[in-house]
Design a protein around this motif. Structure first.
Motif, PDB file in Angstrom:
ATOM      1  N   ASN A  49       0.797  -1.126  -0.144  1.00 25.37           N
ATOM      2  CA  ASN A  49       0.061   0.024   0.018  1.00 25.37           C
ATOM      3  C   ASN A  49       0.927   1.278   0.119  1.00 25.37           C
ATOM      4  OD1 ASN A  49      -1.929   2.055   0.286  1.00 25.37           O
ATOM      5  ND2 ASN A  49      -2.462   1.539   2.563  1.00 25.37           N
ATOM      6  N   ALA A  50       1.510   1.376  -1.115  1.00 28.64           N
ATOM      7  CA  ALA A  50       2.451   2.630  -1.271  1.00 28.64           C
ATOM      8  C   ALA A  50       2.656   2.528  -2.972  1.00 28.64           C
ATOM      9  CB  ALA A  50       3.598   2.592  -0.558  1.00 28.64           C
ATOM     10  N   GLY A  51       2.922   3.960  -3.369  1.00 30.42           N
ATOM     11  CA  GLY A  51       3.112   4.092  -4.731  1.00 30.42           C
ATOM     12  C   GLY A  51       2.168   3.045  -5.719  1.00 30.42           C
ATOM     13  N   LYS A  52       2.736   2.315  -6.217  1.00 26.37           N
ATOM     14  CA  LYS A  52       2.062   1.488  -7.477  1.00 26.37           C
ATOM     15  C   LYS A  52       0.792   0.714  -7.152  1.00 26.37           C
ATOM     16  CE  LYS A  52       1.291  -0.767 -11.191  1.00 26.37           C
ATOM     17  NZ  LYS A  52       0.752  -0.107 -12.461  1.00 26.37           N
ATOM     18  N   GLY A  53       1.039   0.164  -5.793  1.00 33.46           N
ATOM     19  CA  GLY A  53      -0.087  -0.687  -5.019  1.00 33.46           C
ATOM     20  C   GLY A  53      -0.824   0.137  -4.020  1.00 33.46           C
ATOM     21  N   ALA A  54      -1.010   1.336  -4.182  1.00 26.53           N
ATOM     22  CA  ALA A  54      -1.880   2.393  -3.113  1.00 26.53           C
ATOM     23  C   ALA A  54      -3.248   2.022  -2.895  1.00 26.53           C
ATOM     24  CB  ALA A  54      -1.393   3.929  -3.230  1.00 26.53           C
ATOM     25  N   VAL A  55      -3.820   1.957  -1.954  1.00 21.04           N
ATOM     26  CA  VAL A  55      -5.429   2.058  -1.671  1.00 21.04           C
ATOM     27  C   VAL A  55      -5.997   3.318  -2.539  1.00 21.04           C
ATOM     28  CG1 VAL A  55      -5.117   0.471  -0.020  1.00 21.04           C
ATOM     29  CG2 VAL A  55      -5.494   3.216   0.522  1.00 21.04           C
ATOM     30  N   PHE A  56      -7.391   3.239  -2.439  1.00 20.93           N
ATOM     31  CA  PHE A  56      -8.022   4.401  -3.195  1.00 20.93           C
ATOM     32  C   PHE A  56      -8.831   5.010  -1.972  1.00 20.93           C
ATOM     33  CE2 PHE A  56      -7.575   1.670  -6.743  1.00 20.93           C
ATOM     34  CZ  PHE A  56      -7.388   2.574  -7.867  1.00 20.93           C
ATOM     35  N   THR A  57      -9.109   6.314  -2.360  1.00 17.42           N
ATOM     36  CA  THR A  57      -9.870   7.270  -1.510  1.00 17.42           C
ATOM     37  C   THR A  57     -11.375   6.915  -1.679  1.00 17.42           C
ATOM     38  OG1 THR A  57     -10.111   8.939  -2.984  1.00 17.42           O
ATOM     39  CG2 THR A  57      -8.290   9.098  -1.570  1.00 17.42           C
ATOM     40  N   HIS A  58     -12.153   7.448  -1.063  1.00 15.18           N
ATOM     41  CA  HIS A  58     -13.752   7.147  -1.110  1.00 15.18           C
ATOM     42  C   HIS A  58     -13.962   7.765  -2.745  1.00 15.18           C
ATOM     43  CE1 HIS A  58     -17.904   6.910  -0.033  1.00 15.18           C
ATOM     44  NE2 HIS A  58     -18.040   8.156  -0.774  1.00 15.18           N
ATOM     45  N   GLU A  59     -13.150   8.772  -3.190  1.00 15.78           N
ATOM     46  CA  GLU A  59     -13.704   9.419  -4.624  1.00 15.78           C
ATOM     47  C   GLU A  59     -12.980   8.387  -5.578  1.00 15.78           C
ATOM     48  OE1 GLU A  59     -12.524  10.907  -1.904  1.00 15.78           O
ATOM     49  OE2 GLU A  59     -14.541  12.005  -1.335  1.00 15.78           O
ATOM     50  N   GLY A  60     -12.356   7.436  -5.424  1.00  6.41           N
ATOM     51  CA  GLY A  60     -11.641   6.558  -6.247  1.00  6.41           C
ATOM     52  C   GLY A  60     -10.232   7.140  -6.699  1.00  6.41           C
ATOM     53  N   ILE A  61      -9.643   7.873  -6.013  1.00  7.82           N
ATOM     54  CA  ILE A  61      -8.209   8.353  -6.315  1.00  7.82           C
ATOM     55  C   ILE A  61      -7.214   7.907  -5.102  1.00  7.82           C
ATOM     56  CG2 ILE A  61      -6.990  10.694  -6.259  1.00  7.82           C
ATOM     57  CD1 ILE A  61      -9.758  12.122  -6.523  1.00  7.82           C
ATOM     58  N   ASN A  62      -5.907   7.940  -5.677  1.00  9.83           N
ATOM     59  CA  ASN A  62      -4.800   7.607  -5.037  1.00  9.83           C
ATOM     60  C   ASN A  62      -4.000   8.557  -4.451  1.00  9.83           C
ATOM     61  OD1 ASN A  62      -4.700   5.485  -7.593  1.00  9.83           O
ATOM     62  ND2 ASN A  62      -4.790   4.529  -5.800  1.00  9.83           N
ATOM     63  N   GLU A  63      -4.085   8.825  -3.143  1.00  2.94           N
ATOM     64  CA  GLU A  63      -3.382   9.985  -2.508  1.00  2.94           C
ATOM     65  C   GLU A  63      -2.152   9.497  -1.540  1.00  2.94           C
ATOM     66  OE1 GLU A  63      -6.425  12.330  -0.363  1.00  2.94           O
ATOM     67  OE2 GLU A  63      -7.128  13.189  -2.280  1.00  2.94           O
ATOM     68  N   LEU A  64      -0.954   9.989  -2.019  1.00  2.09           N
ATOM     69  CA  LEU A  64       0.209   9.183  -1.176  1.00  2.09           C
ATOM     70  C   LEU A  64       0.726  10.308  -0.358  1.00  2.09           C
ATOM     71  CD1 LEU A  64       1.489   8.046  -4.876  1.00  2.09           C
ATOM     72  CD2 LEU A  64      -0.051   6.930  -3.132  1.00  2.09           C
ATOM     73  N   ASP A  65       1.326   9.633   0.709  1.00  2.00           N
ATOM     74  CA  ASP A  65       2.176  10.373   1.783  1.00  2.00           C
ATOM     75  C   ASP A  65       3.414   9.553   1.871  1.00  2.00           C
ATOM     76  OD1 ASP A  65      -0.437  11.521   2.222  1.00  2.00           O
ATOM     77  OD2 ASP A  65      -0.732   9.954   3.664  1.00  2.00           O
TER      78      ASP A  65
END
Length: 328
Positions: A85-101
């Motif tokens: 769950n980072a970069g390429k395999g990150a999870v999605f937000t409720h809106e269907g977007i990948n937001e990365l930290d």
């Protein structure tokens, strides 16, 4: 001649044995994974990527490179893998977007860099490094972080780069439960991971790096502990920690720096400090997760209070391994 050769061989072993220790540990997330849900093919792929990350970081340490470079190299490998769950395999937000930290910290200097809510940066840990080295700031977020990425020459990727079907289906499942009124308090993902690395270099310096996609179905620009210095990422002169788990609780307890404070101010052994915070303090508030920690002597601690934690290590004596569940 033979005696001289033997003497040189002995001196060579002696020089090697006298070299300062190096060590590294990595994680690919702690959470509610089960043996039944992890098929052999996926487990093999995950362990292979853990080994590749260990190799990337440890190779730099063997060359005498700084711990900071080693943790960045290890995390880049994990960000590029679709299995975490980072970069390429990150999870999605409720809106269907990948937001990365992401965040990293150099223990020797206390310099740190962090980013949150970025959507088009392939390797957020590289951007966090640029924030630390090429800006006056510690944390940048959202569109500002992406504008800074462009200014320092980090090439963007299309948001679709981060999409994996596995993560998309996790979001659909979470939203379906939410709509049916059966959503649970815990995140819906099989593991609510993060990736991270901690390392000790030949100069006795330590560093920590962490990167994540956050929680499945997160809303409103939610940011967890990973990019928050002290909560999910911390390094000082003799201790470095990268955390994974339910970020809200790690923020409230300032988990990463608390572990190192116990080592410095109370004289706790690294393993004791990490275990108390993860096995007692975090569950007392209702949270869960794990950490990887390292000290300036090469001691490594890998406690977690969940069913499993993807992890790997190379000790100061060169012994190495990877593990997922409690048994190595």
């Amino acid at each position: 001649m033979r005696a001289a050769a033997c003497l040189l061989l002995a001196l060579g072993f002696g020089a090697s044995a006298a070299e300062p220790p190096i060590a590294i540990a990595i994680h690919g997330g702690a959470g509610t994974m089960s043996r039944e849900a992890l098929d052999p093919e996926r487990e093999k792929a995950i362990r292979a990527d853990l080994d590749r990350a260990l190799d990337a970081g440890h190779a730099l340490l063997r060359e005498g490179r700084p711990a900071l470079e080693a943790v960045i190299a290890a995390v880049v490998v994990l960000e590029d893998s679709p299995h975490f769950n980072a970069g390429k395999g990150a999870v999605f937000t409720h809106e269907g977007i990948n937001e990365l930290d992401a965040a990293l910290m150099d223990g020797a200097t206390r310099r740190a860099g962090a980013v949150a809510g970025v959507r088009t940066v392939r390797n957020p840990i590289r951007l966090a490094a640029a924030v630390m080295k090429q800006s006056r700031h510690v944390m940048l977020t959202g569109s500002g972080a992406e504008a800074f990425a462009a200014s320092v020459g980090l090439e963007p990727v299309e948001p679709s780069y981060f999409r994996t079907e596995f993560r998309w289906q996790q979001l659909q499942e979470a939203k379906a439960k939410e709509a049916a009124g059966t959503a649970v308090t815990l995140p819906a993902s099989a593991y609510f991971g993060t990736v991270g690395a901690v390392a000790l270099d030949r100069d006795g310096k330590v560093a920590a790096a962490t990167s994540t996609g956050g929680m499945t179905n997160k809303r409103w620009g939610r940011v967890g502990d990973a990019p928050i210095i002290g909560a999910g990422t911390w390094a000082d002169e003799g201790c470095a920690v990268s955390a994974t788990g339910w970020g809200e609780f790690f923020i409230r307890l300032n988990v990463a720096s608390d572990i190192c404070a116990r080592v410095h101010y109370r004289g706790d052994a690294l393993g004791d400090a990490a275990a108390h915070v993860i096995m007692t303090r975090v569950p007392e508030l209702g949270g869960d997760g794990g950490v990887i920690a390292i000290d300036s002597r090469g001691n490594i601690a890998l406690p977690f209070n969940t069913q499993g934690m993807y992890r790997g290590w190379v000790h100061a004596d060169g012994s190495r391994g990877t593990a997922i569940f409690r048994d190595p």
